[in-house]
Every structure is written in structure tokens, then in C-alpha cells.
Motif scaffolding. Structure first.
Motif, PDB file in Angstrom:
ATOM      1  N   UNK A 566       0.857  -1.188  -0.029  1.00 33.67           N
ATOM      2  CA  UNK A 566      -0.086   0.063  -0.099  1.00 33.67           C
ATOM      3  C   UNK A 566       0.935   1.299   0.044  1.00 33.67           C
ATOM      4  N   UNK A 567       0.358   2.468  -0.178  1.00 33.08           N
ATOM      5  CA  UNK A 567       1.092   3.641  -0.374  1.00 33.08           C
ATOM      6  C   UNK A 567       0.322   4.430   1.006  1.00 33.08           C
ATOM      7  N   UNK A 568       1.094   4.827   2.083  1.00 31.60           N
ATOM      8  CA  UNK A 568       0.409   5.861   2.844  1.00 31.60           C
ATOM      9  C   UNK A 568       0.671   7.148   2.568  1.00 31.60           C
ATOM     10  N   UNK A 569      -0.394   7.931   2.538  1.00 30.58           N
ATOM     11  CA  UNK A 569      -0.345   9.520   2.189  1.00 30.58           C
ATOM     12  C   UNK A 569      -0.387  10.373   3.541  1.00 30.58           C
ATOM     13  N   UNK A 570       0.881  11.058   3.642  1.00 31.16           N
ATOM     14  CA  UNK A 570       0.949  11.864   4.877  1.00 31.16           C
ATOM     15  C   UNK A 570       0.111  13.016   4.722  1.00 31.16           C
ATOM     16  N   UNK A 571      -0.736  13.530   5.673  1.00 32.25           N
ATOM     17  CA  UNK A 571      -1.190  14.805   5.651  1.00 32.25           C
ATOM     18  C   UNK A 571      -1.170  15.560   7.094  1.00 32.25           C
ATOM     19  N   UNK A 572      -1.567  16.838   6.808  1.00 34.25           N
ATOM     20  CA  UNK A 572      -1.696  17.349   8.446  1.00 34.25           C
ATOM     21  C   UNK A 572      -3.076  17.047   8.875  1.00 34.25           C
ATOM     22  N   UNK A 573      -2.911  16.328  10.119  1.00 31.52           N
ATOM     23  CA  UNK A 573      -4.272  15.720  10.893  1.00 31.52           C
ATOM     24  C   UNK A 573      -5.263  16.892  11.328  1.00 31.52           C
TER      25      UNK A 573
END
Length: 837
Positions: A566-573
């Protein structure tokens, strides 16, 4: 019989001209496609081979390391030193490269985006890099210095000593131009750009100190590439592999050939459509020619010619016509191939220089297509001619279609249409849809004689307004339903495809607009124009800007979740909820921090993950952990995947960079705000700041460009259809000479004759237009179910304006096609026409 066939060809030159043109256009399309794709493929292959000049064996990293989902290995300085010393090696050169956007003196991006490359100048013997001979100045030696390829320097207007604005991953760098070089690099030949740094600076930009992305080894005199590869294999670590230059060139040639195959296939499909339309015209022409020579063929039968000989004589005519048309089409195709190449160059998509390639296979294919298509189309009229009894033919008792033959034809047409419609309506793939559509088109063509009477009869009230000319036009249009059907079908096929594509394109565009509006709350999305990663500094600068109220980067990191890649997508939570309008089926963005993740519903369904599910994860750096599902949202093509807070992801990333940054501003999306943001980022030409409308417009532009290209290709089929209408009317006028002479004799003036022929042409063309638009809407509607699987916001949109234009186009075709036949009919000498046999 052979001499008779040749005499018939020469005797009917005018009648066969339209057939020759129809076949020629189809063949020209085929040969032009083959010449065009062969020329481009050959130019790129030769250019790629030049790129390996001076390289015998290349050492490249293996891209996966055991236990690390997305780790990319690099090659060390130690390996470079070892490679230079193996037996049979003359020298070794280390290369490190990546994206480098260059701005010209006006601030605009130079090159083709994806082909804007940065690399290193690696001095070898004598302090020079043989790959990049210097044209002026010197090689870059320190940070802050670059060299440019000569083509880029010329296009951008740079000279040695100038300051060049360049961007690697977002921030703008101002570098001093120390040298201009020449190169055989295929990307540069194809319109890209190449900037060179010193090796240490290039490693800082694209890797780490002492690391390379490729090592090129030159063989010593007398050492073969295979022998050198064997020697190098002995010193290679597990994370590297050696490939000979020949293998690399062959692989590039294979990739280029595959790319050309796709383009060639698309173009040949449209060439096939033109030829398919041409078959109707050819069959129509030969049917009428045979009908006009019924007595002549009957006389040949009476004096001893067999059915086979009569059939053969007609087919010989077809072969002669096909050979002439094929040869002319080949010549026209060579011109089309050259023209397409020039057109491609004029759009900015420069291709390497090279000769126009006309291969023997292209010549053979073009001639074979011309002959086979014409022979195939003429076969049925030839058989029909041979079956006419000599006595009946000489007595002018023309064989008409029997009730049985019409029932059989209509039954076959109905079965084909029903089978095709069933396939279209139940299609689960584009291939199945294509087969079904082809069956429907063939079935409707078979049924067209049956459909022509009621459809044309519906036009009777309008035609009555034109008096006796209108009444005669309607009667003439339905007098020979098969001929009318064949003529109208040619136009029907072209308009079916054009209408279907327009319906689908309009519906897709609305779906994209809806998707962008519903899933994005952000005022702007910031990304690199080349779709390469952004520096994290861009997100920091934007978040700190006074106009920005919320910002979040989107950054990707490969991982394994529950054993699946899978690809984890990092965002500002903390801010992502303010920037997206995603609808959640369970949970929400609240609490997206630490080991919590949210994912799209399709991913959740695929792996049976639910709200609260606990997942095993292996991060990019090999570290293992546990994740918890805190939300499931409805995904789409713009927003999907597994999202995690960027602070939780960062410790596991070897290099942090962003795909894009979403931002919300105080005053909303305005040009003034956009300009201030661009200025804050250094007016970087490689960075694009897009609103929701910009994103939608960019996709719309791509769809529009594709649609216009397809319209141009299908226009060929429409041109062929026009020739068919002209052909039919001209021969119809010839057949009805006595009738037209009689009409003139009893008082119908020349204007009335012209009006009659024009109205007949208009009715036939509009019949084809109505059928084509109707079928196009049906196919566009049916394709919606397939498209919805990939584009959930897809809904059918009927382009009423475009459909009206298509019907007007059909009417225009009818009016233009009738000009010459109508004039010819009006000029007939009534007494000569009445006496004509």
C-alpha cells in the motif's frame, strides 16, 4: 474476358473516379499512419542508441531491498572505484540525475517538463567528461555553477556568465552559467533540457554524498561488452546489476516500439473506419455499374461466357481500380506521414531528426489493402450479375429482390442488432462493448433498407412544401432502398462515432467538475508542473504566509499493511478536514494523529477493513507497527488511499517530499492572492498554483485536445461518405436520363430538376444523420455503466447543441454532394435523354 474487363474500366473512368478517391483516402490513412509511426520510432531509436555512445556496460541499482517496501538502493563511490579497476575496463563514470526545471529570461519554463533533467559533469581523463563536449566556457566545479545543453541555452537566450534561475523540487536557485555543451542525449534531441552540476552538488540535490544512480563502464580495446559484464558481475554487491549497452539500447527500442504500437493501433482503427465506410461506396458503385451493364453481361452469357467468367470480369475491374487507388493512396500517405511529423513538431513536441521511413511492409500493406478492400466490396455485385438469366436481362426484366430474400435480410439484420445491443447493455469491458457496437452497426446497416421507408416517409409533409420536386425527391429516395441504405450508412457510421464520443466527453467533463467541487474545499492546490515531488520547504512557506488560513501537504510513502503493498499518504491531521469535502461512511478526520488512519471505501472493502480494525504495518524504513482505522470515506479519482498524520509518518521516511500542497486562504481564490503566493515561492515557473476550476479546466483541455484529434480522424470517414453521396446521385441521374428527359418534356423546368436532385440528396443525408446521432446517443448512454466504475460522479449529459450541429452537418453534406449531379441533371438534352437506352 480479361480484355473486356480492362475495356470496361477505361470506358467508365468518370463513374469509377469516386470509388478510386474513396479507396485512395482509406489507403492514404493506413500508409500515412505506418510511415508516421515508423519514422518517429526510427528517430527515437537512433537517438537512444546515440545516448549510449561511449558506454559498454551500465551498472544500475536493484530497486527493492528485502524487508523495505519502497527502498531504492544507490551505488557507492567504492563500487565506482572497483568497477574502474576490473580486468577489461578502460574507465568508469558515475551518474546521478533527477528533475531540473530551467526558466528562460522571461521566467517561463524551458523544455518539455518531464524531460527537464539535471545531472552531473564527471571529469575523467584530462579533466573532461566525454559525454558532454564543451562548446563554450568550462565545466561546473563548485556549488552555484551549472552548464546547459546548447539547444536549451539557445532557446532560453543564455550565454556563459549569465545567471540562470533553476528549480529542483520547488525553491528557486540562482546559478551561474559556466559552460555550454553539446550532447547526443535522446531527451534533449526530443525537446527536453539538460543542466549539469558538479558531482558533489548533483549528489546533494538527487541522492546523498558519495552515491550514484548509475555507473557507466567503458571497455578497454579488445574487450567485448559480454566479457566486461562478466568481469563486473564478480565485484557487484547484491543491490546492483550490470547490463550491456546493447541490452539497454534493445530495451529502449522495445519500449519505444511498444509506445508507437499504441499510437499506430489507434490511428489504424480510424483508418479501418474510413475503409469500412469506403466498402459501402465501392459496393454501391459496382452494384450500379453492373445494373447499367445488365444487357451487356447477358449478351456475354448468351455467347458462351460462364457465370464464373462474368464474376471474374467484374472482380478484375475491381482489382485494377484497387491497385490504382492503392498506389495513389501510398503516395498520398507518404505526404500525410511527413505532414503529421511537421504538425507534431509545430505543437512543441519536438522529435529527433531523421529521414522519412517508408518500409517495404508499408508499400505491400498499402497496395494489398487497396486491392483487397475493393475486391471484397465488388464480390457481391459480381455474384449478383452472374446470376441474372441472359434472356431476362436482354428483355430488360431486371431481377428485383424477392420477398424471401428481403425476409432473410431483415431476419439477419434483426438478429445481429439484437445480439449487439445485448452485448452493449451487459458489457463488462471495453472490448465487449466494442464488439457489441460493431454488431449493432452491421445489424442496422442490414436493416437500413427496411428502416428507410418509414423514416423518409416522415419527411413527406416538409417535402410537399416544395411541390412536385419534393414529391419526386421522396419517391426517388425510396425507389431503391438498398442503394439509399448503403449511401446513408456511410454517413451514419461517421456520425455515430462522432456523436458517441461527444456524449461521453461532455459527461466525463461534468463528472470531473462535480468531483473537484465536491471533494475539494481548498482554494488552491500547489504542485510541480512536471508532477515531480515538491520540497517540504514549499509547504512551510505557504503555511506561514499571511493569506493562508489552513494548509496540508500530501506526501506518499510505500508500506505493507497486513502483508499487502500500500501507499501511505501523509497529511496534516489538524487541517485536512478544512481542505477536503470528503463524505465519510464511518468515522471522520477527527483524531487523525499517531497510529490512526483513514481510508477510502474501495480499499476498505477490498481488504475487509472496518472502523476500528487493527492493522499490521511495515514502514518504508523496515520498522513494524500497528495502525487503527478511525475513518472510512467515499473515495474518487482525486482523493483515495490510506491517509496518516504526516508527523507519524516522517520518522520512517528516508527523504521527505510532497506530491502537492492544499491551501485555504482568507479572501478565497482570487488572482491577487494567487500572485502573492507565487511571489512568495519565488515566481518559480516549475510550480503551478491551481484552483479547483484550473484543475477541471486542465483535464477538460486534455479531453478537448483528444476529442479534436478524434474529430479530425473521423472527418476522413465523413469525407469518404460525401464522395459516396456524390457517386450515388451521379449514377442515379445517369440511370434516370429518360425519366428526367420526360419530366423536362412535360413541363418541369431546369430549376425544378435541380431542386428534385438536391432534395433527394438532402433526404438521404439527413436519414443517415438521424440514424448516426441516435446510435451515437445510445452508445454514449450504454458506455456510462462502464465509465461509472472508474468515475463515480459520471452522469449522462446530452450535448443538444452539438447534436444539432451534427444534423446540420449532415444536411450540408447532402447539399454539397448534390451540386454536381443536380447541375448535370439540369443540363441533360431532353430529346437525347428520351431516346437514350
Amino acid at each position: 474476358m480479361f480484355r473486356t474487363a480492362l475495356r470496361n474500366v477505361l470506358a467508365h473512368k468518370a463513374r469509377l473516379l469516386m470509388t478510386v478517391l474513396a479507396v485512395m483516402l482509406g489507403v492514404a490513412f493506413v500508409s500515412g499512419t505506418l510511415v508516421f509511426t515508423s519514422t518517429i520510432s526510427d528517430a527515437f531509436q537512433k537517438s537512444s542508441e546515440k545516448g549510449f555512445t561511449g558506454v559498454d556496460v551500465a551498472i544500475e541499482p536493484r530497486h527493492k531491498e528485502e524487508g523495505r517496501p519502497g527502498a531504492t538502493a544507490r551505488l557507492s563511490q567504492e563500487l565506482l572505484d572497483k568497477a574502474a579497476k576490473v580486468p577489461g575496463a578502460a574507465s568508469a563514470t558515475g551518474t546521478v540525475s533527477g528533475f531540473a526545471a530551467i526558466a528562460d529570461k522571461k521566467g517561463k519554463l524551458v523544455g518539455e517538463g518531464f524531460d527537464s533533467t539535471g545531472s552531473n559533469y564527471y571529469p575523467g581523463a584530462g579533466g573532461k567528461d566525454p559525454r558532454y563536449p564543451l562548446k563554450s566556457g568550462r565545466a561546473p566545479q563548485n556549488a552555484g555553477e551549472i552548464a546547459l545543453d546548447a539547444k536549451t541555452a539557445e532557446r532560453a537566450g543564455y550565454k556563459v556568465g549569465d545567471t540562470v534561475r533553476i528549480s529542483i523540487d520547488g525553491p528557486v536557485l540562482s546559478e551561474k552559467l559556466t559552460g555550454v555543451f553539446t550532447t547526443d542525449d535522446g531527451n534533449v534531441s526530443a525537446g527536453g533540457s539538460l543542466a549539469l552540476f558538479d558531482t558533489a552538488t548533483a549528489q546533494q540535490h538527487y541522492a546523498k554524498p558519495g552515491e550514484f544512480s548509475r555507473i557507466d563502464v567503458k571497455a578497454a580495446a579488445g574487450t567485448s561488452q559480454a566479457a566486461l559484464k562478466t568481469s563486473l558481475t564478480k565485484v557487484l554487491p547484491k543491490n546492483a546489476e550490470a547490463t550491456t549497452a546493447k541490452e539497454l539500447a534493445d530495451e529502449q527500442s522495445r519500449v519505444i516500439a511498444q509506445g508507437m504500437d499504441g499510437m499506430r493501433s489507434v490511428l489504424l482503427v480510424f483508418a479501418g473506419i474510413s475503409l469500412f465506410v469506403g466498402i459501402f461506396i465501392i459496393a454501391n458503385t459496382f452494384t450500379m455499374l453492373v445494373a447499367q451493364r445488365t444487357k451487356e453481361l447477358a449478351l456475354l452469357r448468351a455467347v458462351g461466357a460462364s457465370r464464373r467468367q462474368v464474376t471474374r470480369s467484374v472482380l478484375i475491374e475491381a482489382i485494377v481500380v484497387g491497385a490504382v487507388a492503392g498506389a495513389l493512396g501510398l503516395l498520398a500517405g507518404i505526404g500525410i506521414g511527413a505532414g503529421l511529423r511537421s504538425l507534431l513538431n509545430s505543437t512543441g513536441a519536438t522529435i529527433p531528426d531523421g529521414p522519412l521511413v517508408v518500409s517495404p511492409s508499408t508499400i505491400v500493406t498499402s497496395l494489398a489493402v487497396g486491392v483487397l478492400v475493393t475486391k471484397l466490396a465488388a464480390w457481391l455485385p459480381a455474384r449478383r450479375a452472374a446470376k441474372i438469366p441472359p434472356v431476362a436481362a436482354m428483355n430488360s426484366v431486371h431481377a428485383v429482390a424477392t420477398t424471401k430474400s428481403l425476409v432473410v435480410r431483415n431476419s439477419i439484420g434483426g438478429a445481429l442488432t439484437a445480439a449487439g445491443a445485448a452485448l452493449v447493455l451487459t458489457a463488462t469491458s471495453s472490448t465487449m462493448m466494442g464488439i457489441g457496437a460493431a454488431l449493432v452497426l452491421v445489424g442496422i446497416f442490414v436493416l437500413t433498407p427496411l428502416l428507410s421507408r418509414p423514416v423518409i416517409a416522415a419527411a413527406a409533409p416538409v417535402l410537399r412544401l416544395f411541390g412536385i420536386s419534393g414529391k419526386l425527391a421522396r419517391q426517388n429516395a425510396v425507389r431503391n432502398p438498398r442503394r439509399t441504405a448503403a449511401t446513408a450508412s456511410a454517413l451514419m457510421i461517421g456520425l455515430t462515432l462522432i456523436t458517441g464520443l461527444t456524449v461521453i466527453a461532455g459527461s466525463v467533463q461534468q463528472a470531473i467538475d462535480k468531483m473537484a467541487t465536491s471533494s475539494l474545499k481548498a482554494d488552491y492546490v500547489v504542485s510541480m508542473a512536471s508532477m515531480t515531488p515538491l520540497s517540504p520547504d514549499v509547504a512551510k512557506k505557504l503555511a506561514a504566509h499571511p493569506d493562508v488560513t489552513a494548509a496540508s501537504p500530501l506526501r506518499s510513502s510505500p508500506a505493507r499493511i497486513d502483508g499487502e503493498h500500500q501507499s501511505l499518504t501523509g497529511v496534516d491531521g489538524r487541517t485536512i478536514g478544512k481542505l477536503t469535502g470528503l463524505e465519510f461512511t464511518a468515522g471522520s478526520f477527527a483524531g487523525l494523529s499517531g497510529d490512526k488512519v483513514v481510508m477510502d471505501d474501495a480499499t476498505a472493502r477490498s481488504y475487509h477493513w472496518k472502523l476500528g480494525s487493527s492493522l499490521d504495518v511495515t514502514y518504508e524504513d523496515g520498522t513494524k507497527g500497528r495502525l487503527s482505522v478511525s475513518g472510512i470515506y467515499k473515495g474518487n479519482d482525486l482523493m483515495r488511499g490510506v491517509w496518516i498524520d504526516k508527523e507519524a509518518l516522517a520518522p520512517h521516511q528516508s527523504q521527505i517530499d510532497d506530491r502537492q500542497v492544499m491551501i485555504k486562504t482568507k479572501g478565497g481564490a482570487t488572482e491577487a492572492t494567487k500572485d502573492r503566493l507565487a511571489k512568495a515561492l519565488g515566481d518559480n515557473p516549475a510550480i503551478q498554483i491551481q484552483t479547483k476550476q484550473d484543475i477541471s479546466d486542465n483535464i477538460s483541455k486534455a479531453i478537448g485536445l483528444l476529442l479534436n484529434m478524434l474529430y479530425g480522424l473521423l472527418g476522413m470517414a465523413v469525407v469518404v461518405a460525401v464522395l459516396g453521396v456524390v457517386n450515388t446521385l451521379a449514377m442515379s441521374v445517369f440511370e434516370r436520363q429518360q425519366e428526367i428527359g420526360m419530366l423536362r418534356a412535360i413541363g418541369l423546368d431546369r430549376k425544378g430538376i435541380k431542386r428534385m436532385v438536391r432534395l433527394e440528396s438532402l433526404v438521404i443525408s439527413l436519414f443517415g444523420g438521424v440514424m448516426g446521432v441516435g446510435l451515437g446517443v445510445f452508445f454514449g448512454w450504454a458506455a456510462g455503466d462502464l465509465i461509472k466504475k472508474a468515475l463515480s460522479t459520471y452522469e449522462l449529459v446530452l450535448p443538444w447543441g452539438s447534436m444539432a450541429v451534427f444534423l446540420l452537418l449532415a444536411a450540408l453534406v447532402g447539399m454539397l454532394a448534390a451540386l454536381w449531379p443536380a447541375r448535370r441533371a439540369a443540363k441533360l438534352n431532353m430529346l437525347a435523354a428520351i431516346k437514350a437506352e
